[in-house]
Scaffold this active site. Structure first.
Site, PDB file in Angstrom:
ATOM      1  N   GLU A 167       0.783  -1.209   0.097  1.00 22.49           N
ATOM      2  CA  GLU A 167       0.058  -0.161  -0.018  1.00 22.49           C
ATOM      3  C   GLU A 167       0.798   1.368  -0.116  1.00 22.49           C
ATOM      4  O   GLU A 167       0.564   2.115  -0.661  1.00 22.49           O
ATOM      5  CB  GLU A 167      -0.873  -0.011   1.189  1.00 22.49           C
ATOM      6  N   GLU A 168       2.064   1.395   0.837  1.00 27.14           N
ATOM      7  CA  GLU A 168       2.826   2.240   0.871  1.00 27.14           C
ATOM      8  C   GLU A 168       3.538   2.720  -0.496  1.00 27.14           C
ATOM      9  O   GLU A 168       4.201   3.762  -0.688  1.00 27.14           O
ATOM     10  CB  GLU A 168       3.897   2.325   2.213  1.00 27.14           C
TER      11      GLU A 168
END
Length: 435
Positions: A167-168
């Site tokens: 996600e990052e």
């Protein structure tokens, strides 16, 4: 949480509790879950966080994509779910030259054509262990899934949970999952709930304002605790709900704040420190188990369970009647002129009913400033709210109006005027339901 540019700032969320229906696109009075949601044990959620911290400590201080700490985190969550009776699937993808992993867990039973899904990203940034971002959401989602197993819940809908990788790096894992779902499978997901940072040390209580039914579910829970909420804007589009929303799946979720600064007004209603970030350790090495507010984590974990129980066991039958609706936002000038939202009614024979349902959704930070009227096509005025409600936030209510003297077809207007200074807001929605 992934970084991007947030959208508009909106007003605080509603305090009025409403009975909830299924995910039909609007919050409707009527059905409620037959089984009460459990209290999620804070100690259990914190133990999951301690375990994730230990994994990071043993793997170079982080749980980032492509690092050993992330794979160990996925294995940890998967083992818990396998033991609890879930059917788990490990989905792999490639990002930045490294293998990434999504974990999908399905609870047996429920209507396979109506899937309620909840998820959180499990990866951290490389700078630290990522205990608030996003161990907090991952741990609370995990404990809610385990609570489903302990209760042997038999929901109307099929329950699915997800833990996302990378996600990052730009929502990579959740994008991969959604993009690889056949269109027929996407259409079966009636709602996706996202939990990304819910234990911030200087917390706020923010609710996504995407799908009205999901949004109102969370507002209702916090209203029961007497906790005001605000619409989540800091993370809008920056977390794993975005890929689901982009393909038309209803989404919602909770957030306790990242690197935005808590205002004096927010500190007054929530406590904490004004002029300081909601999470001073956001994306930093100090995002450890010491970087968690237990009260916020406890409340948000219980809110997750409340939503899962209510949204998965409630009816999915839409309210009966013919609905005419306008969902375009209309700004309400502070202490200014009246504004209107218009609904054009066609195809109804004769007069309007004596039980015309008028659905009003107004986002405003002080509803005691507002005069709200329904204007019939011939100009007749029906008062709905005249500066009632005091300092409460928002009007999200269905009024019953005896409009039997009015011809049904024509332009009906919701008229709203702010009669005092300081507070602001907008009309978010206006609908008429003819039985």
């Amino acid at each position: 949480m992934n970084i991007s540019v947030p959208r508009r700032v909106t007003a605080a969320a509603a305090l009025a509790a409403l009975a909830l229906g299924g995910l039909t696109g609007t919050a409707s009075a009527g059905s409620q879950a037959a089984v009460a949601a459990p209290d999620i044990p804070l100690a259990n959620v914190k133990q999951h966080l301690a375990d994730l911290q230990s994994i990071a400590t043993a793997n170079g201080g982080n749980r980032a994509h492509g690092r050993t700490g992330y794979k160990a985190s996925i294995d940890f969550v998967k083992a818990k779910l396998d033991a609890a009776g879930y059917t788990t699937t490990l989905q792999t993808f490639t990002s930045s030259g490294a293998t990434g992993y999504n974990l999908i867990a399905d609870w047996p039973g429920g209507d396979p054509n109506q899937v309620l899904m909840a998820g959180s990203h499990l990866d951290s940034v490389t700078a630290g262990p990522g205990i608030n971002d996003n161990g907090s959401g991952s741990a609370a989602t995990l404990e809610t899934a385990l609570a489903v197993s302990r209760a042997q819940l038999q929901p109307t809908k099929h329950l699915r949970f997800g833990w996302w990788g990378a996600e990052e790096l730009g929502l990579v894992g959740s994008k991969y999952y959604v993009n690889n779902l056949p269109a027929a499978e996407r259409s079966k997901i009636s709602g996706y709930l996202n939990f990304d940072m819910i234990g911030s040390p200087n917390p706020g209580y923010f609710v996504y304002d995407d799908d009205p039914t999901i949004e109102q579910t969370f507002k209702t829970y916090f209203a029961g605790l007497g906790i005001p909420t605000e619409i989540e804007t800091e993370g809008d589009g920056r977390s794993d709900h975005a890929p689901f929303k982009n393909v038309g799946i209803p989404v919602g979720g909770l957030f306790s704040g990242a690197d935005y600064t808590k205002t004096s007004a927010q500190a007054q209603k929530w406590g904490g420190t004004a002029g300081q970030a909601f999470d001073r350790c956001y994306h930093s090495s100090c995002d450890t188990t010491a970087n968690i507010n237990d009260t916020a984590l406890d409340r948000n974990a219980d809110a997750i369970a409340y939503a899962i129980w209510n949204l998965s066991t409630g009816t999915t039958t839409p309210p009966t009647g013919t609905v005419f609706e306008n969902t375009a936002d209309v700004s309400i000038p502070d202490n200014g002129a009246a504004v209107t939202s218009t609904v054009n009614v066609t195809g109804i024979t004769g007069n309007a009913p004596s039980t015309l349902k008028v659905g009003v959704d107004i986002v405003h930070t002080y509803i005691g400033d507002l005069v709200v009227d329904l204007i019939a096509p011939d100009g007749s005025v029906y008062s709905l709210s005249n500066r009632a409600g005091g300092s409460a936030d928002n009007i999200n209510q269905t009024y019953t109006v005896n409009a039997s003297s009015e011809v049904a077809n024509g332009a009906w207007k919701l008229r709203v005027q702010d009669k005092a200074s300081v507070d602001t807001g907008y009309i978010s929605g206006f609908k008429l339901t003819f039985p």
